[in-house]
Design a protein around this motif. Structure first.
Motif, mmCIF file in Angstrom:
data_model
loop_
_atom_site.group_PDB
_atom_site.id
_atom_site.type_symbol
_atom_site.label_atom_id
_atom_site.label_comp_id
_atom_site.label_asym_id
_atom_site.label_seq_id
_atom_site.Cartn_x
_atom_site.Cartn_y
_atom_site.Cartn_z
ATOM 1 N N TYR A 14 40.517 42.586 50.250
ATOM 2 C CA TYR A 14 39.598 41.582 49.440
ATOM 3 C C TYR A 14 40.437 40.581 48.765
ATOM 4 O O TYR A 14 40.026 39.705 48.097
ATOM 5 N N LEU B 223 39.440 36.645 48.347
ATOM 6 C CA LEU B 223 38.054 36.466 48.734
ATOM 7 C C LEU B 223 37.166 36.251 47.150
ATOM 8 O O LEU B 223 36.304 37.045 46.957
ATOM 9 N N GLU C 281 34.911 40.352 53.854
ATOM 10 C CA GLU C 281 34.281 39.036 53.733
ATOM 11 C C GLU C 281 32.716 39.084 53.691
ATOM 12 O O GLU C 281 32.361 38.175 52.827
#
Length: 490
Positions: free
Chosen positions: A276, A279, A474
């Protein structure tokens, strides 16, 4: 002292107890006098959060100084004069007082300080007629105020005026300013660090941001223990996002956490959280959600259809997570028991910083219900009993704030949800546990948001086997809106 077209010095007359002298004098007849710092108990927390800057300056002066030979005075509505006064006050080691509406409050504060002079910056009028004419007796200050003590720690919000900061520096206080946009001291790593390093000193919280702070004393006490989240601060969901592995020790069928030992769980959680990275604009921290009480297919010796793991069984996971800087969430599946009784079983673990609590109403059953035959539910009043107990534990032990997670995938699972209570010691998060197709999960997500309590945070669960398909990191960050503060993997 400074003199010039915007500055004048008024010299004290013994008969009045305040300055009433000639303008333009540059000498300070009290130059050898020394201020006396306020002597407050080490755990004293003063809040100067008045909306009026002049009132804040008086409050700060009273918190910082027991007495002072003089003061710098400036009009509250003249920022340039205030900055000049603050700079001069720091050099002279005297407070800065802001005058408004005739300066009556300033006059009273000069009298309390026993001041022999004040220097005005800008257009200032101080109405000395409001002050009693009995002069300070000139003797020694009482022992309670004369004795020196360590300086106060001053925490200023980003909008704090120069007057309060100037008085703080003049008193030799340690001043720490919170970052822009931060209104809770517990959410600032710099504030927590300063309060920890200066533990044992009085604290002054200065600025309008602190007006809404529910419990300043506990906030400061919790910060003094020094514990911080990996990316700074103590507030669980203020500037933090978590990616957690979910499951029970030694039970792979209940989630990915149970597929490996504690050390390997740490490494796996770190790997999943790393996917992650980048992101979003909030830093990501790996975490664990450990099922502490497991809904069972048989009643068991106590008849509650719930298997309560011993705290000693959970400790290796808690310790491994602590060593890795990860928070741990203890999850309760109570069967026919109540949530509060089960939560109290784990008081020893919940008494540690970074150990949080989750309630799973799916497995909260009635007296004639058994697991997997129906979806359980809980009344808000029972949740409130748990939140009240947990918040009291946090306050009693001086712990940093904790997260309280409520699992939900049907509105009926938490009855009368609008009456859930909030506590400053807890960050409440509703965790959407729906599984299956993504359209169905999104519909559940939207339905749960309808009528949700104000200020609640949100969590999302990715099921590795049951979701069709499971979202990638994502997709989780792009498709789930608002972006969840907690993402768990089961």
């Amino acid at each position: 002292m400074r003199s010039g077209p915007t500055s004048r010095v008024l010299l004290a007359l013994a008969a009045t107890g305040l300055l009433l002298g000639a303008a333009g004098c540059t000498a300070n007849p009290a130059a050898d006098a020394r201020p006396t710092l306020a002597k407050a108990a080490a755990d004293t927390v003063t809040v100067a959060a008045e909306s009026d800057a002049a009132e804040r300056s008086i409050r700060a002066s009273r918190a910082l100084f027991a007495s002072a030979p003089g003061a710098l005075v400036a009009p509250a509505d003249d920022p340039a004069a205030v900055r000049t006064a603050a700079s001069a006050a720091e050099r002279a080691h005297v407070p800065v007082l802001l005058a408004a509406k005739g300066g009556a409050a300033v006059a009273r504060e000069l009298h309390r300080l026993g001041a022999d002079w004040y220097q005005a910056e800008g257009d200032v009028t101080v109405d000395t007629d409001v002050v009693e004419r009995d002069a300070p007796d000139g003797g020694d200050a009482p022992e309670s105020t004369r004795a020196s003590r360590p300086a106060t720690v001053v925490v200023a919000d980003a909008s704090a005026d120069a007057a309060v900061v100037g008085s703080a520096k003049a008193a030799g206080a340690r001043v720490v300013v919170m970052p822009d946009g931060v209104t809770d001291p517990a959410a600032s790593s710099g504030v927590v660090r300063a309060l920890h390093e200066e533990s044992g000193h009085p604290t002054l919280l200065a600025g309008s941001a602190f007006e809404a702070l529910p419990d300043p004393e506990w906030t400061v006490r919790a910060a003094e223990n020094g514990w911080q989240l990996p990316h700074g601060g103590q507030r669980p969901f203020d500037g933090h996002r978590y990616v957690a592995l979910y499951g029970a020790p030694g039970a792979p069928a209940l989630g990915v956490l149970g597929e490996q030992d504690p050390a390997a769980t740490v490494r796996r959680a770190e790997s999943v959280a790393a996917s992650y990275k980048g992101l979003g604009d909030v830093p990501v921290t790996p975490a664990m959600e450990v099922i502490a009480t497991v809904a069972a297919g048989d009643a068991g010796a106590d008849g509650d259809y719930s298997t309560e793991l011993a705290p000693s069984t959970l400790e290796p996971y808690v310790d491994a997570a602590h060593d890795a800087g990860m928070p741990v969430i203890l999850d309760l599946q109570p069967g026919r028991a109540d949530f509060l009784s089960q939560a109290k079983r784990y008081e020893s673990l919940l008494s540690k910083p970074g150990v949080w609590l989750a309630l799973d109403p799916e497995w909260r059953l009635g007296h004639d219900q058994v697991p997997l035959k129906q979806i359980g539910s809980v009344r808000a009043s029972e949740v409130n009993e748990v939140s009240s107990w947990l918040s009291a534990l946090v306050k009693e032990k001086g712990l940093p704030p904790k997260a309280l997670v409520l699992h939900q995938f049907r509105l009926s699972m938490i009855q009368d949800r609008a009456s859930l209570e909030s506590h400053p010691e807890l960050d409440l998060l509703i965790h959407a546990d729906g599984q299956g197709s993504q359209p169905d999960k999104q519909a559940t997500w939207k339905a749960l948001h309808s009528g949700a309590p104000a200020g609640v945070h949100w969590g999302w669960k990715n099921f590795t086997d049951e979701d069709t398909p499971m979202l990638s990191p994502e997709e989780t960050m792009a498709d789930v809106s608002p972006t969840p503060s907690l993402v768990t993997y089961q």
